[in-house]
Design a protein around this motif. Structure first.
Motif, PDB file in Angstrom:
ATOM      1  N   SER A  86       0.856  -1.184   0.000  1.00 32.79           N
ATOM      2  CA  SER A  86       0.000   0.000   0.000  1.00 32.79           C
ATOM      3  C   SER A  86       0.895   1.237   0.000  1.00 32.79           C
ATOM      4  O   SER A  86       2.113   1.126  -0.149  1.00 32.79           O
ATOM      5  CB  SER A  86      -0.937  -0.008   1.210  1.00 32.79           C
ATOM      6  N   ASN A 136      -5.279   3.310  -3.064  1.00 34.72           N
ATOM      7  CA  ASN A 136      -6.245   4.370  -2.781  1.00 34.72           C
ATOM      8  C   ASN A 136      -5.719   5.675  -3.364  1.00 34.72           C
ATOM      9  O   ASN A 136      -5.201   6.538  -2.655  1.00 34.72           O
ATOM     10  CB  ASN A 136      -6.466   4.512  -1.270  1.00 34.72           C
ATOM     11  N   THR A 156      -9.756   1.590  -4.537  1.00 30.25           N
ATOM     12  CA  THR A 156     -10.922   2.412  -4.222  1.00 30.25           C
ATOM     13  C   THR A 156     -11.521   2.992  -5.499  1.00 30.25           C
ATOM     14  O   THR A 156     -10.876   3.034  -6.552  1.00 30.25           O
ATOM     15  CB  THR A 156     -10.550   3.568  -3.282  1.00 30.25           C
ATOM     16  N   SER A 159      -9.532   5.708  -7.358  1.00 34.89           N
ATOM     17  CA  SER A 159      -8.218   5.389  -7.915  1.00 34.89           C
ATOM     18  C   SER A 159      -8.233   5.493  -9.439  1.00 34.89           C
ATOM     19  O   SER A 159      -9.241   5.199 -10.089  1.00 34.89           O
ATOM     20  CB  SER A 159      -7.793   3.977  -7.495  1.00 34.89           C
ATOM     21  N   GLU A 215     -13.867   3.789  -0.421  1.00 28.59           N
ATOM     22  CA  GLU A 215     -12.631   4.090   0.302  1.00 28.59           C
ATOM     23  C   GLU A 215     -12.673   3.598   1.743  1.00 28.59           C
ATOM     24  O   GLU A 215     -11.684   3.052   2.252  1.00 28.59           O
ATOM     25  CB  GLU A 215     -12.372   5.602   0.274  1.00 28.59           C
ATOM     26  N   LEU A 218     -11.745  -0.150   2.070  1.00 23.89           N
ATOM     27  CA  LEU A 218     -10.555  -0.674   1.395  1.00 23.89           C
ATOM     28  C   LEU A 218      -9.760  -1.621   2.285  1.00 23.89           C
ATOM     29  O   LEU A 218      -9.426  -2.743   1.881  1.00 23.89           O
ATOM     30  CB  LEU A 218      -9.655   0.488   0.936  1.00 23.89           C
TER      31      LEU A 218
END
Length: 296
Positions: A86, A136, A156, A159, A215, A218
């Motif tokens: 991430s 994200n 998300t 994105s 979001e 996520l």
């Protein structure tokens, strides 16, 4: 078997200069430079966080080298079952750091950057545990390549994904390797030739990502996938991942020959036989997570 529970306290994931961070075995305090990536692990789930939002998490050489180290460290440990990549900030990754790609750096340095990047992308597909991208925000150029290289990508709705190199005079040839294997050829070519971003839902439609979620969900959705992976036998997952990658590069007949042999090898694993016995006996399997043979 212990479940794959990842602590969800907000502070656990917050990366601030005023806090003390644990990455690997080193502590980073507010007075020290923050590392380009942060590695955290709990109950089989390793989190690798791209940690340079000020530079839009550009995949600089130092970022790539840190990411490579985070991927390979103890990768064969039974305690590791899945990796989640991430990023901190609103940009997942903007791709290579263009300041590293000027003539002042020279061809040798440029070659090192792209060699290291290719190594990281192939490592993601070659290591024995699944790698999940949790996105994200914006993923462009080599950042989009990183998403395409992962086994699973949860993103998300906000994105976006693009390969805009053509617009700055540097065609996204290396991102095209991963993206061209993830989406249809004409979709890839439109992305590469125009640099126009695609939405999360278009990325899902074309196969670049696995799931699009709100979001606020996520982390929940990504961890749900990670925990499901943790419930399976580690050697079975490793064998299956390696075989999938190998047979995808083969013609149909060769792919069936490869997969058929691996099915027989899978049955010879102790965990393969344990799963079958558990199914027949109507109980949950008890995995050894060891690549031990049940028979020759």
């Amino acid at each position: 078997m212990a479940g794959c529970f990842l602590p969800r306290a907000a502070g656990w994931f917050q990366l601030r200069r005023t806090t003390t961070l644990l990455t690997g075995t080193r502590f980073y305090r507010g007075t020290e430079p923050e590392p380009p990536t942060v590695k955290l692990q709990s109950d089989g789930i390793r989190r690798i966080i791209l940690n340079n939002p000020q530079k839009r998490n550009a995949l600089s050489l130092s970022m790539l080298e840190s990411l490579r180290e985070n991927l390979v460290t103890d990768v064969d440990s039974d305690d590791l079952r899945v990796i989640i990549i991430s990023a901190k900030g609103p940009v997942f990754s903007s791709g290579h750091d263009l300041k590293e790609l000027t003539s002042a750096q020279g061809r040798e340095y440029h070659a090192k950057v792209f060699h290291t990047c290719a190594e990281v992308m192939t490592l993601i597909q070659d290591i024995p545990v699944p790698v999940v991208a949790m996105v994200n925000g914006v993923a462009t150029a080599a950042g989009c390549q990183l998403v395409a290289s992962c086994d699973i990508a949860v993103v998300t709705e906000k994105s976006t994904f693009a390969t805009p190199g053509v617009n700055v005079g540097l065609f996204c040839s290396t991102p095209a390797v991963a993206i061209g294997r993830a989406v249809p050829r004409k979709v890839a070519m439109e992305m590469l030739l125009t640099g126009t971003p695609i939405s999360a839902h278009d990325a899902l439609l074309h196969g670049l990502v696995s799931k699009v979620v709100p979001e606020e969900r996520l982390e929940e959705e990504t961890l749900a996938i990670a925990r499901r992976v943790c419930q399976a036998s580690r050697p079975v997952v490793a064998l299956g991942k390696a075989t999938f990658q190998r047979q995808m590069a083969q013609g149909r007949d060769a792919a069936y020959a490869t997969a058929s042999k691996v099915m027989v090898d899978n049955l010879a694993l102790s965990d393969g036989q344990e799963g079958i016995r558990a199914f027949i006996e109507k109980r949950k399997p008890v995995w050894s997570h060891k690549a031990e043979q049940a028979h020759d």
